[in-house]
Design a protein around this motif. Structure first.
Motif, PDB file in Angstrom:
ATOM      1  N   LYS A 229       0.641  -1.387  -0.006  1.00 53.19           N
ATOM      2  CA  LYS A 229       0.689   0.114  -0.206  1.00 53.19           C
ATOM      3  C   LYS A 229       0.685   1.563  -0.423  1.00 53.19           C
ATOM      4  O   LYS A 229       0.606   2.001   0.451  1.00 53.19           O
ATOM      5  CB  LYS A 229      -1.331  -0.273   1.422  1.00 53.19           C
ATOM      6  N   ASP A 230       2.108   1.693  -0.737  1.00 52.40           N
ATOM      7  CA  ASP A 230       2.863   1.986  -1.204  1.00 52.40           C
ATOM      8  C   ASP A 230       1.692   3.353  -2.312  1.00 52.40           C
ATOM      9  O   ASP A 230       1.809   2.926  -3.378  1.00 52.40           O
ATOM     10  CB  ASP A 230       4.771   1.971  -1.219  1.00 52.40           C
ATOM     11  N   ILE A 231       1.213   4.495  -1.840  1.00 49.01           N
ATOM     12  CA  ILE A 231       1.193   5.531  -2.637  1.00 49.01           C
ATOM     13  C   ILE A 231       1.666   6.095  -3.882  1.00 49.01           C
ATOM     14  O   ILE A 231       1.564   5.503  -5.356  1.00 49.01           O
ATOM     15  CB  ILE A 231       0.099   6.026  -1.987  1.00 49.01           C
ATOM     16  N   ILE A 232       3.066   5.969  -3.556  1.00 42.55           N
ATOM     17  CA  ILE A 232       3.330   6.431  -5.050  1.00 42.55           C
ATOM     18  C   ILE A 232       4.218   5.494  -5.491  1.00 42.55           C
ATOM     19  O   ILE A 232       4.379   5.802  -6.678  1.00 42.55           O
ATOM     20  CB  ILE A 232       5.220   7.265  -4.052  1.00 42.55           C
ATOM     21  N   ALA A 233       4.569   4.146  -5.508  1.00 45.23           N
ATOM     22  CA  ALA A 233       4.976   3.209  -6.113  1.00 45.23           C
ATOM     23  C   ALA A 233       3.256   3.279  -7.118  1.00 45.23           C
ATOM     24  O   ALA A 233       3.336   3.155  -8.302  1.00 45.23           O
ATOM     25  CB  ALA A 233       4.652   1.481  -4.918  1.00 45.23           C
ATOM     26  N   PHE A 234       1.875   3.148  -6.072  1.00 47.57           N
ATOM     27  CA  PHE A 234       0.743   2.770  -6.909  1.00 47.57           C
ATOM     28  C   PHE A 234       0.691   4.159  -8.002  1.00 47.57           C
ATOM     29  O   PHE A 234       0.374   3.761  -9.358  1.00 47.57           O
ATOM     30  CB  PHE A 234      -0.186   2.525  -5.869  1.00 47.57           C
ATOM     31  N   GLU A 235       1.474   5.322  -8.120  1.00 49.69           N
ATOM     32  CA  GLU A 235       0.929   5.947  -8.597  1.00 49.69           C
ATOM     33  C   GLU A 235       2.200   5.472 -10.214  1.00 49.69           C
ATOM     34  O   GLU A 235       1.989   6.448 -11.123  1.00 49.69           O
ATOM     35  CB  GLU A 235       1.337   7.509  -8.137  1.00 49.69           C
ATOM     36  N   LYS A 236       3.464   5.139 -10.022  1.00 46.25           N
ATOM     37  CA  LYS A 236       4.201   5.046 -10.983  1.00 46.25           C
ATOM     38  C   LYS A 236       3.358   4.124 -12.021  1.00 46.25           C
ATOM     39  O   LYS A 236       3.303   4.143 -12.849  1.00 46.25           O
ATOM     40  CB  LYS A 236       5.489   4.380 -10.570  1.00 46.25           C
ATOM     41  N   LEU A 237       3.312   2.915 -11.263  1.00 45.11           N
ATOM     42  CA  LEU A 237       2.119   1.986 -11.757  1.00 45.11           C
ATOM     43  C   LEU A 237       1.606   2.453 -12.524  1.00 45.11           C
ATOM     44  O   LEU A 237       1.172   2.316 -14.485  1.00 45.11           O
ATOM     45  CB  LEU A 237       2.011   0.611 -10.881  1.00 45.11           C
ATOM     46  N   TYR A 238       0.521   3.067 -12.746  1.00 48.62           N
ATOM     47  CA  TYR A 238      -1.075   3.773 -12.866  1.00 48.62           C
ATOM     48  C   TYR A 238      -0.220   4.449 -14.225  1.00 48.62           C
ATOM     49  O   TYR A 238      -0.953   4.440 -15.156  1.00 48.62           O
ATOM     50  CB  TYR A 238      -0.779   4.812 -12.010  1.00 48.62           C
ATOM     51  N   GLY A 239       0.849   5.606 -14.112  1.00 50.74           N
ATOM     52  CA  GLY A 239       1.290   6.053 -14.969  1.00 50.74           C
ATOM     53  C   GLY A 239       1.796   5.078 -15.973  1.00 50.74           C
ATOM     54  O   GLY A 239       2.449   5.243 -17.249  1.00 50.74           O
ATOM     55  N   MET A 240       2.437   3.695 -14.977  1.00 47.87           N
ATOM     56  CA  MET A 240       2.879   3.736 -16.757  1.00 47.87           C
ATOM     57  C   MET A 240       2.503   2.173 -16.934  1.00 47.87           C
ATOM     58  O   MET A 240       1.684   2.014 -18.924  1.00 47.87           O
ATOM     59  CB  MET A 240       3.945   2.277 -15.484  1.00 47.87           C
ATOM     60  N   TYR A 241       1.204   2.165 -16.724  1.00 45.64           N
ATOM     61  CA  TYR A 241      -0.665   1.143 -17.392  1.00 45.64           C
ATOM     62  C   TYR A 241      -0.941   2.023 -17.741  1.00 45.64           C
ATOM     63  O   TYR A 241      -2.071   1.006 -18.502  1.00 45.64           O
ATOM     64  CB  TYR A 241       0.000  -0.277 -16.799  1.00 45.64           C
ATOM     65  N   TRP A 242      -1.720   2.670 -17.698  1.00 46.15           N
ATOM     66  CA  TRP A 242      -3.418   3.741 -17.468  1.00 46.15           C
ATOM     67  C   TRP A 242      -3.634   4.084 -19.331  1.00 46.15           C
ATOM     68  O   TRP A 242      -4.531   2.905 -19.454  1.00 46.15           O
ATOM     69  CB  TRP A 242      -3.270   5.185 -17.530  1.00 46.15           C
TER      70      TRP A 242
END
Lengths: 279, 178
Positions: B13-26
């Motif tokens: 539940k690291d939101i920063i990591a999640f934002e990166k993944l979101y950017g990668m795959y959106w």
């Protein structure tokens, strides 16, 4: 196709063959069973080449899917998502002028806060249940698919067993010939159904660009008729092939031919041959 | 390596990591959803839901059972197909399998996707069967059996055929990038 789990009983596995089988493409598509997924994962950890291949396949799917993303100004973005998952921190706090003490208003606010808390708990619980439901639904779909696949593979096995046991089926062993003396094959011919089952476990894997072609032969005069090609030989697990044979065969032969097959057999590449028992 | 680390952090539940993944795959997820629902606004909405769902279920992702992208892709396909199955689309259910994105490139829809030139370049020398197979297996979540029935090709050849289709796609990408 079955690949042994690397490292357990086999010192080496044929990585090129494994990659060429197409299993990694299906892995990226999410089309494999759970067991197969685990196996690919282990192999990817053991063999960097497999891992690289998976990454390259994934990259190609990413490149393709990226091109079809709709052309919209990204209105929502990550901030909107943060709100949805309840992670948005309010960065601006508006300072309101201190109101005069107003007890009825305070009670009103307190009630509103309680109601709000209740509602957000309700929404949280609801979305938690929803996602639990989704996970179970997904698992259920996967299980149903696995059962379906197991059943269809069982059906085809039964079909083959029945064919082999049928008393009207003519069994002919094919012996290895000059180019491959140690090879062999078996032909089960159901004349009524005009079908042959070729058990080709005793044939070596054909070299790149070559395929095995099966011929029905009549003797005196010797004339061959093609029955078909053993398609995707390398990736076929049980090496049993079903072909149709409407011919009055007296013998069967298998030759190695260039991809796509030939019109007439290349006799120098005759692997196995067998004559029917005279009846 | 970096991806594995991001995914691990995301699972904690690291939101920063999640934002990166979101950017990668959106873009990818939205592209897949769009090819199914064919509505830009809905595609965006559903994609947001997909990532929210991924976040809420992050602990259920198991790296041993597949790639992270494949996991999100699966959630996306299910969400998009659920949308189609919902009442508003009930009558058009059949259309699901009949519209291929390859056709997008030939229609007036072309301006609706962000990179139609890129799409054309990537699929230029692929046969129609190839593009359809890729779309069914990756974008629409068809099983090998379903795809073989839909495209009328033998089940036993789906795997090797798909491999050769993807290989061609990879070649096109290499050409594009060099």
């Amino acid at each position: 196709m079955y690949f042994p789990i690397a490292g357990e009983h086999y010192f080496r596995m044929d990585i090129e063959k494994y990659i060429a089988s197409g299993i990694l493409e299906l892995y990226v598509a999410g089309e494999l069973s759970e067991e197969e997924n685990m196996e690919v994962f282990r192999n990817a950890q053991l063999y960097p080449k497999i891992k690289e291949e998976i990454q390259a396949i994934e990259a190609s799917v990413l490149a393709l899917s990226k091109t079809v993303t709709p052309n919209i100004a990204r209105k929502k973005g990550f901030d909107d998502l943060k709100v949805r998952i309840g992670q948005r921190r309010d960065t601006t706090v508006v300072q309101l002028p201190r109101p005069k003490r107003n007890w009825s208003a305070r009670i009103g606010w307190a009630a509103a806060v309680l109601l709000g808390a209740g509602l957000s708990w309700f929404f949280y619980e609801n979305s938690r249940l929803q996602s639990e439901f989704d996970v179970i639904y997904k698992e259920n779909t996967v299980l149903r698919q696995e059962i379906f696949e197991a059943r269809s593979s069982l059906n085809s096995t039964e079909e083959i067993m029945n064919a082999f046991r049928d008393k009207d089926v003519i069994f002919t062993p094919l012996e290895g010939q000059e180019v491959a003396p140690s090879s062999y094959a078996r032909v089960y011919w159901s004349k009524n159904e005009q079908k042959v089952y070729i058990d080709a476990l005793g044939l070596p894997e054909p070299p790149e660009g070559k395929v095995y072609q099966v011929w029905s032969l009549t003797l005196n005069p010797l004339s061959p008729t093609s029955i078909g090609i053993l398609d995707s030989f390398a990736s076929d697990g049980d090496k049993i092939f079903e072909l149709s044979n409407p011919n009055e065969s007296q013998a069967f032969g298998i030759t190695l031919e260039p991809e796509g097959g030939s019109d007439t057999p290349t006799m120098e590449q005759l692997y196995t041959l067998g004559q029917l028992e005279a009846s | 390596m970096e991806l594995d680390g991001l995914v691990r952090r995301f699972q904690k539940k690291d939101i920063i990591a999640f934002e990166k993944l979101y950017g990668m795959y959106w873009d990818n997820i939205c592209g897949v959803v769009y090819t199914i629902v064919k509505d830009r606004e809905r595609a965006e909405e559903i994609s947001q839901d997909v990532f929210a769902k991924a976040w809420n279920n992050s602990e259920s992702y198991n790296p041993g059972k597949g790639r992270f992208f494949t996991w999100v892709l699966n959630i996306a396909r299910n969400a998009a197909i659920d949308e189609l199955r919902s009442k508003s689309y009930k009558n058009q259910k059949k259309n699901l399998s009949l519209n291929y994105f390859v056709d997008i490139a030939d229609k007036q829809d072309i301006s609706r996707i962000s990179d139609h030139i890129g799409l054309k370049k990537l699929v230029k020398n692929l046969s129609r069967k190839c593009i359809e197979l890729i779309e069914l297996l990756y974008f629409k979540g068809y099983t090998q059996k379903e795809a073989s029935e839909q495209l009328d090709i033998p089940l036993g050849t789906v795997k090797t055929r798909n491999r050769s289709c993807i290989s061609q796609l990879r070649e096109n990408i290499t050409l594009e990038w060099t």
